[in-house]
Design a protein around this motif. Structure first.
Motif, PDB file in Angstrom:
ATOM      1  N   LEU A 272       0.500  -1.517   0.232  1.00 32.61           N
ATOM      2  CA  LEU A 272       0.286   0.073   0.074  1.00 32.61           C
ATOM      3  C   LEU A 272       1.210   1.078  -0.023  1.00 32.61           C
ATOM      4  O   LEU A 272       1.806   1.550   0.491  1.00 32.61           O
ATOM      5  CB  LEU A 272      -0.803  -0.170   1.636  1.00 32.61           C
ATOM      6  CG  LEU A 272      -1.857  -1.551   1.391  1.00 32.61           C
ATOM      7  CD1 LEU A 272      -2.851  -1.264   2.346  1.00 32.61           C
ATOM      8  CD2 LEU A 272      -2.810  -1.535   0.173  1.00 32.61           C
ATOM      9  N   GLY A 273       0.332   1.776  -0.653  1.00 27.51           N
ATOM     10  CA  GLY A 273       1.333   3.349  -1.208  1.00 27.51           C
ATOM     11  C   GLY A 273       1.441   4.182  -2.426  1.00 27.51           C
ATOM     12  O   GLY A 273       0.971   3.127  -3.675  1.00 27.51           O
TER      13      GLY A 273
ATOM     14  N   PHE B 238       3.376   2.162   7.729  1.00 31.03           N
ATOM     15  CA  PHE B 238       2.369   2.096   6.597  1.00 31.03           C
ATOM     16  C   PHE B 238       1.579   3.104   6.238  1.00 31.03           C
ATOM     17  O   PHE B 238       1.106   3.715   7.280  1.00 31.03           O
ATOM     18  CB  PHE B 238       2.629   1.066   5.573  1.00 31.03           C
ATOM     19  CG  PHE B 238       0.987   0.729   5.892  1.00 31.03           C
ATOM     20  CD1 PHE B 238      -0.737   0.764   5.084  1.00 31.03           C
ATOM     21  CD2 PHE B 238       1.187  -0.788   6.639  1.00 31.03           C
ATOM     22  CE1 PHE B 238      -1.342  -0.294   5.116  1.00 31.03           C
ATOM     23  CE2 PHE B 238      -0.019  -1.497   7.636  1.00 31.03           C
ATOM     24  CZ  PHE B 238      -1.337  -0.873   7.033  1.00 31.03           C
ATOM     25  N   LEU B 239       0.975   3.694   5.193  1.00 31.97           N
ATOM     26  CA  LEU B 239       0.206   5.556   5.718  1.00 31.97           C
ATOM     27  C   LEU B 239      -1.189   4.392   4.370  1.00 31.97           C
ATOM     28  O   LEU B 239      -0.700   4.323   3.278  1.00 31.97           O
ATOM     29  CB  LEU B 239       0.730   6.692   5.081  1.00 31.97           C
ATOM     30  CG  LEU B 239       2.060   7.256   6.070  1.00 31.97           C
ATOM     31  CD1 LEU B 239       2.690   7.652   5.197  1.00 31.97           C
ATOM     32  CD2 LEU B 239       1.557   7.397   7.521  1.00 31.97           C
ATOM     33  N   GLU B 240      -2.109   5.297   5.036  1.00 34.29           N
ATOM     34  CA  GLU B 240      -3.117   5.385   3.775  1.00 34.29           C
ATOM     35  C   GLU B 240      -4.358   6.139   4.440  1.00 34.29           C
ATOM     36  O   GLU B 240      -5.106   6.356   5.609  1.00 34.29           O
ATOM     37  CB  GLU B 240      -3.757   4.412   3.472  1.00 34.29           C
ATOM     38  CG  GLU B 240      -5.339   4.021   2.242  1.00 34.29           C
ATOM     39  CD  GLU B 240      -6.091   2.500   2.129  1.00 34.29           C
ATOM     40  OE1 GLU B 240      -5.102   2.201   0.912  1.00 34.29           O
ATOM     41  OE2 GLU B 240      -6.538   2.221   2.655  1.00 34.29           O
TER      42      GLU B 240
ATOM     43  N   ASP C 246      -6.143   8.680   6.695  1.00 35.87           N
ATOM     44  CA  ASP C 246      -5.439   9.441   7.509  1.00 35.87           C
ATOM     45  C   ASP C 246      -4.889   8.490   8.376  1.00 35.87           C
ATOM     46  O   ASP C 246      -4.623   8.947   9.923  1.00 35.87           O
ATOM     47  CB  ASP C 246      -6.357  10.694   8.257  1.00 35.87           C
ATOM     48  CG  ASP C 246      -7.425   9.908   8.527  1.00 35.87           C
ATOM     49  OD1 ASP C 246      -7.915   8.716   7.692  1.00 35.87           O
ATOM     50  OD2 ASP C 246      -8.293  10.023   9.304  1.00 35.87           O
ATOM     51  N   HIS C 247      -4.745   7.241   8.246  1.00 37.92           N
ATOM     52  CA  HIS C 247      -3.964   6.289   8.850  1.00 37.92           C
ATOM     53  C   HIS C 247      -3.110   5.763   8.679  1.00 37.92           C
ATOM     54  O   HIS C 247      -1.826   5.772   7.564  1.00 37.92           O
ATOM     55  CB  HIS C 247      -4.822   4.632   8.465  1.00 37.92           C
ATOM     56  CG  HIS C 247      -6.316   4.848   9.204  1.00 37.92           C
ATOM     57  ND1 HIS C 247      -7.156   4.181   9.988  1.00 37.92           N
ATOM     58  CD2 HIS C 247      -7.427   5.540   8.361  1.00 37.92           C
ATOM     59  CE1 HIS C 247      -8.840   4.341  10.673  1.00 37.92           C
ATOM     60  NE2 HIS C 247      -8.856   5.376   9.137  1.00 37.92           N
ATOM     61  N   LEU C 248      -2.002   6.036  10.208  1.00 39.46           N
ATOM     62  CA  LEU C 248      -0.955   5.439  10.273  1.00 39.46           C
ATOM     63  C   LEU C 248      -0.477   4.107  11.113  1.00 39.46           C
ATOM     64  O   LEU C 248      -1.329   3.902  11.942  1.00 39.46           O
ATOM     65  CB  LEU C 248       0.392   6.339  11.172  1.00 39.46           C
ATOM     66  CG  LEU C 248       1.129   5.773  11.483  1.00 39.46           C
ATOM     67  CD1 LEU C 248       2.961   5.733  10.602  1.00 39.46           C
ATOM     68  CD2 LEU C 248       1.993   6.972  12.929  1.00 39.46           C
ATOM     69  N   VAL C 249      -0.237   3.279  10.022  1.00 42.47           N
ATOM     70  CA  VAL C 249      -0.392   1.600  10.985  1.00 42.47           C
ATOM     71  C   VAL C 249       1.371   1.501  11.363  1.00 42.47           C
ATOM     72  O   VAL C 249       2.409   1.607  10.594  1.00 42.47           O
ATOM     73  CB  VAL C 249      -0.562   0.705  10.196  1.00 42.47           C
ATOM     74  CG1 VAL C 249      -1.141  -1.089  10.299  1.00 42.47           C
ATOM     75  CG2 VAL C 249      -2.152   1.028   9.279  1.00 42.47           C
ATOM     76  N   LEU C 250       1.316   1.038  12.567  1.00 42.47           N
ATOM     77  CA  LEU C 250       2.808   0.450  12.405  1.00 42.47           C
ATOM     78  C   LEU C 250       2.768  -1.630  12.536  1.00 42.47           C
ATOM     79  O   LEU C 250       1.839  -1.949  12.979  1.00 42.47           O
ATOM     80  CB  LEU C 250       3.413   0.814  14.337  1.00 42.47           C
ATOM     81  CG  LEU C 250       2.812   2.837  14.408  1.00 42.47           C
ATOM     82  CD1 LEU C 250       3.741   2.416  16.215  1.00 42.47           C
ATOM     83  CD2 LEU C 250       3.757   3.180  13.567  1.00 42.47           C
TER      84      LEU C 250
END
Length: 221
Positions: A32-33, A177-179, A181-185
């Motif tokens: 994703l990205g 990763f980002l999608e 307004d979400h930041l996933v660690l």
């Protein structure tokens, strides 16, 4: 001590009740990205053996939609979008006009090899840097928690450390990763999905699942 350990697990664990549409449930999150390829030769026409394009941008979303932009050497741009599917070795691009392409690929946290071309994932926001919490609060955040320190690297690697008032701390390292307004660690043993707001040198993270809100400031170099 038990409450402290429980809080660490709360802030850095994956709940077993996560909804299926949650980003943490996506099978290939590193894809994703926004990915970019740039020709080593950035001169304009004629293309000749240089290839037809100066640059290619392809983006992948978690709803299995893709969009690709091709920058021609004459400055014009071609664009296509559609649905994609993939397994561990092959990605299938089905555009909205009915054409289908099958490509072998290789992927890590910030490099994608596709059709013999190496794409690099580019961070779309000014998120990279060292962030330290001014505020960390919420119904599930105990008084023991004093600070969250978050290092986001431009190559999509991170480290996160939560410190307590008694000197205890826990650190996780992994990829993110980002999608939208979400930041996933993503780290060993779990994942963490937070909504973020970025304003100048202030980063706000909200995790409604765990009842946590943190306001962080960027550390000056």
């Amino acid at each position: 001590m038990t409450k402290w350990i429980s809080l660490m697990c709360l802030l850095f664990s994956l709940s077993s009740t996560v909804k299926a549409e949650d980003l943490t449930q996506f099978d290939f999150p590193l894809l994703l990205g926004d990915w970019y390829w740039f020709s080593p030769d950035q001169q304009s026409e004629p293309a000749g053996e240089k290839g037809a394009y100066k640059a290619i941008n392809i983006s992948f979303k978690s709803d299995y939609r893709f969009n690709v932009k091709l920058l021609n050497r004459d400055g014009s741009v071609e664009e296509a979008s559609g649905k994609y599917d993939l397994d561990e070795t092959t990605i299938v691009l089905n555009d909205d006009f009915g054409d289908s392409q099958h490509h072998e690929y290789k992927l890590n946290h910030n490099q994608l090899m596709l059709k013999g071309a190496q794409f690099t994932k580019i961070l779309p926001n000014n998120l990279s840097g060292a962030w330290y919490s001014d505020i960390i609060r919420g119904k599930d955040v105990g008084e023991e928690v004093e600070q969250l320190a978050l290092m986001l690297r431009p190559d999509f690697l991170f480290s996160a450390r939560i410190s307590g008032k008694e000197g205890k701390s826990i650190t996780h390292r992994g990829v993110y990763f980002l999608e939208d307004d979400h930041l996933v660690l993503i780290y060993r043993g779990g994942q963490q999905d937070s909504q973020f707001e970025l304003s100048s040198n202030t980063l706000k993270l909200v995790d409604n699942q765990f009842g946590m809100e943190a306001v962080l400031q960027r550390q000056s170099p």
